[in-house]
Design an enzyme around this catalytic site. Structure first.
Site, PDB file in Angstrom:
ATOM      1  CD  GLN A 392      14.671 -42.930 -28.518  1.00 13.81           C
ATOM      2  OE1 GLN A 392      15.218 -43.727 -27.756  1.00 13.81           O
ATOM      3  NE2 GLN A 392      14.953 -41.633 -28.498  1.00 13.81           N
ATOM      4  CB  ALA A 413      17.132 -40.277 -31.766  1.00 13.13           C
ATOM      5  CB  SER A 418      16.966 -44.086 -31.167  1.00  9.52           C
ATOM      6  OG  SER A 418      17.735 -44.334 -30.011  1.00  9.52           O
ATOM      7  CD  GLU A 476      23.697 -37.682 -25.847  1.00 10.83           C
ATOM      8  OE1 GLU A 476      23.835 -38.916 -25.968  1.00 10.83           O
ATOM      9  OE2 GLU A 476      22.607 -37.096 -25.996  1.00 10.83           O
ATOM     10  CG  HIS A 479      25.322 -42.336 -26.927  1.00  9.20           C
ATOM     11  ND1 HIS A 479      23.966 -42.597 -26.830  1.00  9.20           N
ATOM     12  CD2 HIS A 479      25.713 -42.884 -28.099  1.00  9.20           C
ATOM     13  CE1 HIS A 479      23.572 -43.268 -27.895  1.00  9.20           C
ATOM     14  NE2 HIS A 479      24.622 -43.446 -28.689  1.00  9.20           N
TER      15      HIS A 479
END
Length: 511
Positions: A392, A413, A418, A476, A479
């Site tokens: 990440q 993120a 995240s 999003e 997601h």
């Protein structure tokens, strides 16, 4: 007509000769028996038109006299058979030279009850400098309400040969009842300031109180929903603030600026209220009352008041531990510990390719969601599942280099913040449909399917459209976040858009 105003003598009237309506009549003005000025009656004469007198026959001239007493007389010169005609003379008294150079003007006052205003308009100029635009002071009930400039177009004065622009116009707020409005014109030396008029008016101010339609309900975890819309007619262009009270305690003061589909046909599509609050106690019923705060004329108004009973409810288990299925992760709430690594299952072991991994509970739910989509003829694939702290960090850094920090953090993120690091988040796509990891995914068959059915398998669309101010991330539709079937069902049934709202916790638009 002879008018003497602060030393300025104006001679105004009309004249025509029946021998020849088309010819202009010469007008001679004498002061104390001596010829002082001449003019011609050639200006528009609306007073005569209703009587069928053709042509233009009005005249106007002006001049100043020193202090003293004068006899001003007017004689019209004959233009055909006949003789000259004289009007009765007028006596004019000029008191002092100072007043002779002071401004002059006129005003009108219009009461705008609906908007609680006095509209003041008129004209003002100073003979010391006819081309200059002078200032005017506006007083209401003896209190100064501002200084304006008499610089607007002044067609009323143009027929009288006054050059320049000398009109003024403006509005001041008022209360109901009687008011006295006076305007003082500011002098350009020599001379002195002059009151150009006062008017007495009565206002019956129309007041508008806040209005709205709000609903109060409660979720299975005890969090309280306040939804609906609120506005104030005093200023339809500005959203109002509302105060939410639980058993007399102010617990939130949101601005009514959320989406309001009910009011969209009336041009007020962003006057909605959409908040979730935790109960202040779970041991007794709670009264929830919402007040709309006035922004114009009127007063604050209670918009809704009702009771809810959170006894027997309890908040979502463990929102803080990284290993919890209901952990909250956003820009204000990092994982604890930051470098948490969950137990994982490869999606390939469940018949889904791509090499992605998820927590076992989320992996099984994803398998079932993809299977249901397949029965609808919609292929659904796992595009991105678990990401470690290290991976990440690499993704976040790459976006920052490409887009800059602010733009990057609207879509990516920081490590430790995240949802992908929990193993409970999955980005989905639909092979062959296009729109992978872009907003148009929401309009594909797969995007519509997950929006309508993901909750049945324990998932929520974590970053819905229009809620960036709460989630901190752009829309999003791909997601998904696993929160368990109970929580997902309660959010769906309660119309709760974001996890923060469901938990009754503050928005997290930034770190």
């Amino acid at each position: 007509m002879v008018v003497a105003d602060d030393g300025l003598v104006q001679v105004v009237g009309w004249a025509f000769d029946r021998s020849d309506f088309g010819r202009d009549v010469r007008t001679v003005i004498t002061v104390n028996g001596l010829t002082f000025s001449t003019t011609t009656a050639w200006r528009p004469s609306p007073y005569l038109w209703p009587y069928g007198v053709a042509g233009q026959h009005a005249f106007w001239t002006a001049f100043r006299l020193a202090p003293g007493q004068y006899d001003v007389c007017v004689t019209w010169t004959n233009v055909g058979p006949g003789s000259d005609t004289s009007a009765p003379c007028s006596t004019v008294v000029v008191s002092d030279a100072r007043s002779a150079s002071s401004p002059q003007g006129d005003l009108s006052v219009v009461v705008d009850d609906a908007n609680a205003r006095l509209i003041v308009l008129g004209w003002a100029f100073d003979h010391s400098d006819l081309y200059a635009s002078i200032g005017v002071d506006v007083f209401v009930d003896g209190v100064s309400r501002g200084t304006w400039t008499a610089s607007g177009a002044s067609p009323y004065l143009a027929p009288y040969g006054v050059p320049g622009s000398h009109a003024f116009f403006g509005a001041v707020g008022i209360g109901s009842g009687g008011h006295r409005v006076c305007v003082v014109a500011r002098d350009r030396p020599p001379g002195g300031d002059a009151i150009i008029g006062c008017r007495d008016v009565t206002a019956s101010v129309i007041t508008y109180d806040p209005e709205g339609a709000l609903r109060v309900s409660m979720n299975g975890n005890g969090s309280i929903n306040v939804t609906g819309y609120a506005f104030d007619r005093s200023d339809l262009g500005s959203p109002i603030q509302v105060g939410v009270f639980q058993s007399g305690t102010l617990t939130a003061a949101p601005v009514a600026s959320a989406a309001s589909p009910e009011m969209a046909p009336y041009g007020l599509g962003n006057r909605g209220v959409d908040v979730r609050l935790p109960p202040i106690t779970r041991s007794a019923p709670i009264s929830v009352c919402v007040i709309g705060l006035n922004i114009g004329t009127g007063s604050n108004q209670w918009l809704v008041c009702t009771d809810v009973d959170p006894r027997g409810t309890r908040p979502v288990d463990d929102q803080t531990s990284a290993g919890s299925l209901t952990v909250l992760v956003n820009k204000r709430t990092p994982l604890n510990p930051r470098q948490y690594a969950p137990p994982l299952w490869p999606m390939s072991a469940l018949g889904l390719g791509g090499g992605e991994m998820l927590r076992p509970e989320a992996a099984v739910a994803m398998r079932d969601l993809a299977g249901e989509a397949g029965r609808w003829g919609i292929p659904l694939a796992a595009t991105s599942g678990y990401r470690s702290f290290t991976s990440q960090a690499a993704i976040h850094d790459r976006f920052v280099r490409q887009l800059g920090r602010d733009a990057a953090e609207a879509i990516s993120a920081r490590p430790g913040y995240s949802e992908h690091q929990t193993g409970l988040a999955i980005d989905v796509s639909s092979p062959g449909a296009g729109c992978d990891l872009v907003e148009c995914f929401g309009s594909t068959a797969a995007g519509r399917f997950v929006a309508d059915h993901a909750w049945q398998f324990g998932f929520i669309v974590r970053y819905p459209q229009g809620y960036t101010g709460i989630t901190g991330y752009d829309y999003e539709p791909w997601h998904l976040r696993y929160v368990g079937r109970d929580v997902a069902r309660e959010m769906h049934d309660g119309g709760v858009a974001t996890y923060e709202q469901y938990l009754g916790l503050p928005a997290a638009p930034g770190y």
